[in-house]
Design a protein around this motif. Structure first.
Motif, PDB file in Angstrom:
ATOM      1  N   GLN A   4       0.831  -1.189   0.000  1.00  0.00           N
ATOM      2  CA  GLN A   4       0.000   0.000   0.000  1.00  0.00           C
ATOM      3  C   GLN A   4       0.878   1.256   0.000  1.00  0.00           C
ATOM      4  O   GLN A   4       1.760   1.410   0.838  1.00  0.00           O
ATOM      5  CB  GLN A   4      -0.905   0.010   1.228  1.00  0.00           C
ATOM      6  N   LEU A   5       0.643   2.134  -0.964  1.00  0.00           N
ATOM      7  CA  LEU A   5       1.385   3.382  -1.039  1.00  0.00           C
ATOM      8  C   LEU A   5       0.644   4.446  -0.250  1.00  0.00           C
ATOM      9  O   LEU A   5      -0.471   4.827  -0.605  1.00  0.00           O
ATOM     10  CB  LEU A   5       1.559   3.804  -2.505  1.00  0.00           C
ATOM     11  N   THR A   6       1.252   4.914   0.817  1.00  0.00           N
ATOM     12  CA  THR A   6       0.562   5.831   1.726  1.00  0.00           C
ATOM     13  C   THR A   6       0.876   7.293   1.456  1.00  0.00           C
ATOM     14  O   THR A   6       0.296   8.163   2.081  1.00  0.00           O
ATOM     15  CB  THR A   6       0.952   5.509   3.180  1.00  0.00           C
ATOM     16  N   HIS A   7       1.779   7.573   0.548  1.00  0.00           N
ATOM     17  CA  HIS A   7       2.169   8.948   0.294  1.00  0.00           C
ATOM     18  C   HIS A   7       1.523   9.529  -0.965  1.00  0.00           C
ATOM     19  O   HIS A   7       2.032  10.463  -1.559  1.00  0.00           O
ATOM     20  CB  HIS A   7       3.696   9.059   0.201  1.00  0.00           C
ATOM     21  N   GLN A  11      -5.833  11.541  -6.025  1.00  0.00           N
ATOM     22  CA  GLN A  11      -5.488  11.995  -7.377  1.00  0.00           C
ATOM     23  C   GLN A  11      -4.120  11.459  -7.808  1.00  0.00           C
ATOM     24  O   GLN A  11      -3.573  11.878  -8.814  1.00  0.00           O
ATOM     25  CB  GLN A  11      -5.471  13.530  -7.438  1.00  0.00           C
ATOM     26  N   LYS A  12      -3.572  10.549  -7.013  1.00  0.00           N
ATOM     27  CA  LYS A  12      -2.262   9.940  -7.294  1.00  0.00           C
ATOM     28  C   LYS A  12      -1.122  10.961  -7.235  1.00  0.00           C
ATOM     29  O   LYS A  12      -0.127  10.838  -7.918  1.00  0.00           O
ATOM     30  CB  LYS A  12      -2.247   9.236  -8.661  1.00  0.00           C
ATOM     31  N   ARG A  13      -1.308  11.986  -6.395  1.00  0.00           N
ATOM     32  CA  ARG A  13      -0.285  13.010  -6.198  1.00  0.00           C
ATOM     33  C   ARG A  13       0.281  12.873  -4.789  1.00  0.00           C
ATOM     34  O   ARG A  13      -0.376  12.370  -3.891  1.00  0.00           O
ATOM     35  CB  ARG A  13      -0.877  14.392  -6.430  1.00  0.00           C
TER      36      ARG A  13
END
Length: 161
Positions: A4-7, A11-13
């Motif tokens: 999981q990408l938490t950053h 908006q995928k920014r």
């Protein structure tokens, strides 16, 4: 390891992770790194014969100061009140100084980057103070040794064989 990408926001920014609901816990991180130099350079450091002054004393203070500035330098790091920063030196008596930084807090997020930045800055300060006599110094092996506290628990570096 988590996928999981938490950053990233919806908006995928890039975003700073929200740590509002995390528990305050005691957290500690230890990092290390080395600087390799000519034997004469290490001898002059020990003898206090570097023109810019006491290399290890200045480098130690620089590392401590850097750890306190981490959130100003690394964009997604939170401003963390540090409760302790300690930097130690060990050398092989020939051509290498090893730096170890231990950083502590009681907060909602860890201090790994603070420890790593302390080590890097300490090593860079040694380089800066000695570069007039040894531009070929090499900074190597900077890594997290151990961290404890928080949801992810205890981590100890184990070199892959």
């Amino acid at each position: 390891m988590t996928d999981q990408l938490t950053h990233f926001n919806d908006q995928k920014r890039a975003k700073m992770v929200d740590v509002t609901d995390k528990a305050v816990t005691h957290r500690v991180a230890i990092a290390t790194g080395q600087i390799h130099m000519h034997q004469e350079t290490l001898s002059r450091i020990h003898e206090g014969k570097i023109k810019k002054g006491d290399v290890l004393a200045v480098a130690q203070v620089a590392g401590i100061m850097a750890s306190k500035q981490t959130s100003s330098l690394i964009p997604m790091c939170h401003l963390i009140p540090l409760t302790g920063v300690d930097i130690h030196f060990k050398d092989n008596g020939i051509d290498t100084i090893t730096v170890k930084a231990k950083v502590k807090t009681k907060h909602v997020t860890g201090v790994e980057i603070e420890a790593l930045l302390a080590v890097q800055t300490t090593l860079l300060t040694i380089y800066d103070m000695c570069k007039a006599i040894d531009r070929g110094m090499l900074i190597t092996n900077v890594h997290l040794v151990e961290k404890d506290g928080g949801k992810s628990g205890h981590f100890v570096y184990r070199k892959e064989v």
